[in-house]
Design a protein around this motif. Structure first.
Motif, PDB file in Angstrom:
ATOM      1  N   CYS A 137      49.428  43.855  49.232  1.00  0.00           N
ATOM      2  CA  CYS A 137      48.586  43.369  48.136  1.00  0.00           C
ATOM      3  C   CYS A 137      47.146  43.803  48.385  1.00  0.00           C
ATOM      4  O   CYS A 137      46.573  43.507  49.439  1.00  0.00           O
ATOM      5  N   HIS A 180      43.332  43.507  46.989  1.00  0.00           N
ATOM      6  CA  HIS A 180      42.398  42.798  46.107  1.00  0.00           C
ATOM      7  C   HIS A 180      41.247  43.758  45.823  1.00  0.00           C
ATOM      8  O   HIS A 180      40.453  44.081  46.697  1.00  0.00           O
ATOM      9  N   THR A 181      41.163  44.237  44.583  1.00  0.00           N
ATOM     10  CA  THR A 181      40.206  45.286  44.258  1.00  0.00           C
ATOM     11  C   THR A 181      39.661  45.099  42.844  1.00  0.00           C
ATOM     12  O   THR A 181      39.639  43.962  42.335  1.00  0.00           O
ATOM     13  N   GLU A 222      48.118  42.342  38.862  1.00  0.00           N
ATOM     14  CA  GLU A 222      47.832  40.964  38.488  1.00  0.00           C
ATOM     15  C   GLU A 222      46.343  40.870  38.163  1.00  0.00           C
ATOM     16  O   GLU A 222      45.491  40.802  39.053  1.00  0.00           O
ATOM     17  N   ASP A 223      46.058  40.922  36.865  1.00  0.00           N
ATOM     18  CA  ASP A 223      44.688  40.953  36.349  1.00  0.00           C
ATOM     19  C   ASP A 223      44.433  39.644  35.614  1.00  0.00           C
ATOM     20  O   ASP A 223      45.143  39.327  34.645  1.00  0.00           O
ATOM     21  N   GLU A 277      48.779  32.755  40.660  1.00  0.00           N
ATOM     22  CA  GLU A 277      49.076  34.046  41.286  1.00  0.00           C
ATOM     23  C   GLU A 277      47.953  35.068  41.061  1.00  0.00           C
ATOM     24  O   GLU A 277      48.025  36.172  41.574  1.00  0.00           O
ATOM     25  N   TYR A 278      46.919  34.672  40.315  1.00  0.00           N
ATOM     26  CA  TYR A 278      45.889  35.629  39.925  1.00  0.00           C
ATOM     27  C   TYR A 278      44.567  35.351  40.636  1.00  0.00           C
ATOM     28  O   TYR A 278      44.226  34.192  40.887  1.00  0.00           O
ATOM     29  N   PRO A 279      43.802  36.395  40.956  1.00  0.00           N
ATOM     30  CA  PRO A 279      42.497  36.188  41.596  1.00  0.00           C
ATOM     31  C   PRO A 279      41.480  35.658  40.595  1.00  0.00           C
ATOM     32  O   PRO A 279      41.625  35.843  39.386  1.00  0.00           O
ATOM     33  N   TYR A 311      44.691  41.981  41.659  1.00  0.00           N
ATOM     34  CA  TYR A 311      45.620  42.231  42.747  1.00  0.00           C
ATOM     35  C   TYR A 311      46.512  43.405  42.337  1.00  0.00           C
ATOM     36  O   TYR A 311      47.066  43.418  41.240  1.00  0.00           O
ATOM     37  N   LYS A 316      49.918  45.065  43.710  1.00  0.00           N
ATOM     38  CA  LYS A 316      50.985  44.808  44.668  1.00  0.00           C
ATOM     39  C   LYS A 316      52.028  45.920  44.609  1.00  0.00           C
ATOM     40  O   LYS A 316      52.344  46.438  43.532  1.00  0.00           O
ATOM     41  N   GLN A 322      40.360  43.957  49.972  1.00  0.00           N
ATOM     42  CA  GLN A 322      41.107  43.211  50.985  1.00  0.00           C
ATOM     43  C   GLN A 322      42.595  43.543  50.867  1.00  0.00           C
ATOM     44  O   GLN A 322      43.154  43.511  49.777  1.00  0.00           O
ATOM     45  N   THR A 335      46.493  42.672  52.261  1.00  0.00           N
ATOM     46  CA  THR A 335      47.346  41.738  52.985  1.00  0.00           C
ATOM     47  C   THR A 335      48.802  42.192  52.886  1.00  0.00           C
ATOM     48  O   THR A 335      49.199  42.867  51.935  1.00  0.00           O
TER      49      THR A 335
END
Length: 313
Positions: free
Chosen positions: A7, A9-10, A33-34, A56-58, A63, A65, A99, A101
């Motif tokens: 995953c 994070h950008t 995941e926007d 599930e979303y930032p 995200y 994935k 980030q 993960t």
């Protein structure tokens, strides 16, 4: 088999290049995941039914994935992905938090995880994109259905850059046009052109896996006789003349082959470009104008821009 979920994070700006990196390093597809998807209302979309979980979303950014098989090369693959993503900064691409993960997931969970993200989506006046496992019947006589398997390459074709491209193709394509698709990815633009009346489509991509995906998707949609798919760097050594050229890639790449696109288009030919972020819009407009193209439309969806130009002489 066990799978590892990676995953990243950008930012929205980095979706396309990072998706391509993941694809090239062995991922069979990506999930985006926007948080904008939780509230987005798109004028030309209907039949879009997602069961989205806000947890599930930032809160900011996106995200991305992907799923990689757990094997002895996983560590090397992840390091390769990290390095390739960091190299995007050389092209002034904002990576945001950047980030990364990893988490383990079993094959059964992986297989089912895909399906909640993909449902039939009507993305233009005529075209509806459906995943291969969905049962769907056309609601009108002129509806054009494209079937895609998100496990093949680059999702199901519902990203704003793809939607803008297909809407442009639908407005400007003429019966029996010859079309070139530069950076074909999953082949969705080539397939759309073929289904909308193109006589012949040449689909080019530097990535061998994308070429295979385009061939598979073209066959799935019964337009493989119309689409010639080849591994090629942009328009290098391409001599044919087309009525339309389409390209959904980064703005920095588009400006590199504007001159080639001019030479590969017939007089009054149409050049449809997408994958452009707002900050790079003027750069592409200036390059097109400098080459002699006439800008016909600039269309925007969320943070993305598509520019449609004509070669006039």
């Amino acid at each position: 088999m066990k799978w590892s979920e990676i995953c990243i994070h950008t930012t929205n700006e980095a979706i396309e290049p990072i998706s391509n990196i993941l694809h090239e390093t062995g991922s069979s597809g990506v999930v985006i995941e926007d948080p904008l998807d939780l509230t987005a209302e798109r004028d030309d979309f209907f039949g879009e039914i997602y069961e989205l979980n806000v947890d599930e979303y930032p809160e900011e950014g996106v995200y991305i994935k992907a799923y990689l098989p757990v094997n002895s090369f996983l560590g090397e693959t992840v390091n390769e992905i990290k390095q390739a993503i960091n190299n995007l900064m050389l092209y002034d691409i904002n990576l945001g938090r950047n980030q990364i993960t990893l988490s383990e997931i079993h094959e059964e969970e992986w297989a089912t995880a895909w399906k909640k993200y993909y449902k039939p989506v009507k993305i233009s006046k005529k075209i509806t994109i459906i995943p291969t496992w969905e049962d769907y019947e056309a609601v009108s006589s002129d509806e054009v259905i494209i079937e895609l398997d998100p496990g093949m390459a680059f999702g199901t074709g519902t990203h704003p850059t793809t939607v803008l491209s297909i809407q442009g193709i639908e407005r400007y394509i003429e019966e029996n046009d010859n079309v070139i698709d530069v950076g074909c990815g999953s082949g969705v633009l080539s397939i759309a052109a073929g289904l909308l009346g193109a006589k012949e489509v040449y689909a080019f991509d530097l990535d061998e896996i994308a070429v295979k995906s385009t061939k598979l998707n073209a066959k799935l949609n019964k337009v493989d006789k119309k689409i010639v798919t080849k591994q090629n760097n942009l328009l290098d050594r391409v001599s044919m003349k087309a009525d339309m050229i389409v390209s959904n890639i980064l703005a920095e790449i588009i400006v590199r082959f504007v001159e080639d696109a001019w030479h590969n288009l017939k007089t009054n030919g149409i050049f449809i470009t997408s994958g452009i972020i707002q900050a790079k819009k003027q750069m592409v407009v200036d390059k097109l104008n400098q080459q002699g193209f006439r800008i016909l439309e600039i269309n925007e969806m969320e943070d993305w821009v598509s520019i449609i130009a004509r070669k006039n002489q």
